[in-house]
Structure formats: C-alpha cells, structure tokens
Design an enzyme around this catalytic site. Structure first.
Site, PDB file in Angstrom:
ATOM      1  N   SER A  54      48.137  32.041 -51.027  1.00  0.00           N
ATOM      2  CA  SER A  54      49.119  30.972 -50.860  1.00  0.00           C
ATOM      3  C   SER A  54      48.526  29.572 -50.956  1.00  0.00           C
ATOM      4  O   SER A  54      49.146  28.672 -51.532  1.00  0.00           O
ATOM      5  CB  SER A  54      49.849  31.120 -49.528  1.00  0.00           C
ATOM      6  OG  SER A  54      50.468  32.364 -49.429  1.00  0.00           O
TER       7      SER A  54
ATOM      8  N   HIS B  67      48.253  26.133 -46.567  1.00  0.00           N
ATOM      9  CA  HIS B  67      49.072  25.753 -47.721  1.00  0.00           C
ATOM     10  C   HIS B  67      48.896  24.276 -48.032  1.00  0.00           C
ATOM     11  O   HIS B  67      48.686  23.882 -49.182  1.00  0.00           O
ATOM     12  CB  HIS B  67      50.548  26.043 -47.452  1.00  0.00           C
ATOM     13  CG  HIS B  67      50.841  27.481 -47.177  1.00  0.00           C
ATOM     14  ND1 HIS B  67      52.036  27.894 -46.646  1.00  0.00           N
ATOM     15  CD2 HIS B  67      50.103  28.614 -47.349  1.00  0.00           C
ATOM     16  CE1 HIS B  67      52.032  29.210 -46.511  1.00  0.00           C
ATOM     17  NE2 HIS B  67      50.860  29.662 -46.930  1.00  0.00           N
TER      18      HIS B  67
END
Length: 192
Positions: free
Chosen positions: A114, A170
């Site tokens: 991610s 992220h």
C-alpha cells in the site's frame, strides 16, 4: 498494456501470498514473522523487512486492491517513465513508507504494498493531474483531486481512527514519492 516491472510485481506479490498461505497452513512455518515489517521495540525487526513487507498481504481483498491499483496506475507510469525509473520510484516509496511507519508508536506488524501504491497514486496525480478517474466507475474526477482526497482521508484516519491499517505508511509512500519527483525535476538528467 502490461509493462515488465508491473507484470513482475504482480506475479511476485501473488507468489509470495500463495506461499504464505501454503506454508502457514500446511507446515505451520510462519514467514510473516521473518518478512513482515516488525516494530523496532518488538525485537523482531530486521533490515530486510523494509523491502520484504511490501510483497506480503493480509488477505485476498488486501492483495486484490493493491494489485488492481498497481496495474491501473503503474502501467501508465512505467510506460511514461521507463522501467528503471519506475522500479526505483516504486521501491523508494515502499521503503519510505516503512521508514515513516517505524516512527509511529503502538503498532506491531505491517504488511502490504500500500505505501508503494499510494506513492504511485501520487505520481499519477502529479504527472497527469487533469486525467479523469471514474470514482466507483461512475463519477469522473480529475486525478489531482482524487489524490488530494485520498491523502486527506489517510491523514484524518491516521489521527482519528484506530485499527490495523497503516495510514501513516500510506502517507509515507506519498511523501517519499513527492520528494523523489521533486528531485528528478531539479535533476532531470540523473542516472534514472
């Protein structure tokens, strides 16, 4: 349509996920303990985990959405930049995400691509800001607003929610991606 780095990343992620399932179910050999990103205070942290955690996923849905985004945005960027620059960018974003996550207290184990994928999302928004993305396959939105929206959601979620999602990883992938793109803009004739 499917350049070589994106193709190989998709294959490697799938193979590692399947190996994880088979080994952990058939032989009780937990590769997660060795390959997932562990916090430094846990005593299970190893330097190689800054890379290996990117190729592990927590479930089929985690794998699917990361690989779908890698395919959707990554193939455009690899075709635009070339395979060397794209691979460097992907790895820098993933490792940067891990480094940022190491600074966040209170977590134990992180897995998934991610952070690198969020870096790819940011790059797509910077390289093609006015390209339209269809949100939920229905509503067109410009890439720059799509990326900004995702960044703001991650920032909010990171500060105000609890759970097992590494929101700051992220954001770390996006931050390192942003810094690398700025570097490349100042040094356009660098090696990659």
């Amino acid at each position: 349509m499917l350049p070589k780095v994106v193709k190989h990343l998709l294959i490697i992620n799938l193979i590692v996920f399947l190996a994880e399932l088979v080994l952990e179910r058939q032989s009780n050999f937990y590769i997660t303990n060795m390959l997932a990103l562990n916090s430094i205070p846990s005593g299970n942290f190893h330097v190689w985990q800054l890379v290996t955690y990117m190729f592990m996923h927590a479930g089929w849905d985690h794998l699917f959405f990361n690989m779908f985004a890698l395919w959707m945005f990554g193939y455009v960027l690899e075709n635009y930049w070339g395979w060397k620059r794209f691979l460097v960018y992907y790895m820098v974003c993933g490792i940067g995400a891990a480094l940022v996550n190491l600074l966040v207290p209170g977590w134990t184990i992180t897995v998934g691509a991610s952070g690198a994928v969020y870096g790819i999302l940011l790059a797509f928004g910077m390289m093609f800001p006015n390209e339209r993305i269809y949100l939920y396959f229905l509503m067109p939105i410009k890439a720059k607003w799509f990326v900004l929206g995702y960044a703001l959601i991650e920032l909010f979620e990171g500060f105000f929610t609890t759970g097992n999602v590494a929101h700051f990883a992220h954001l770390g992938g996006m931050l390192f991606g942003f810094l690398l793109i700025l570097y490349w803009r100042k040094h356009p004739f660098s090696r990659f």
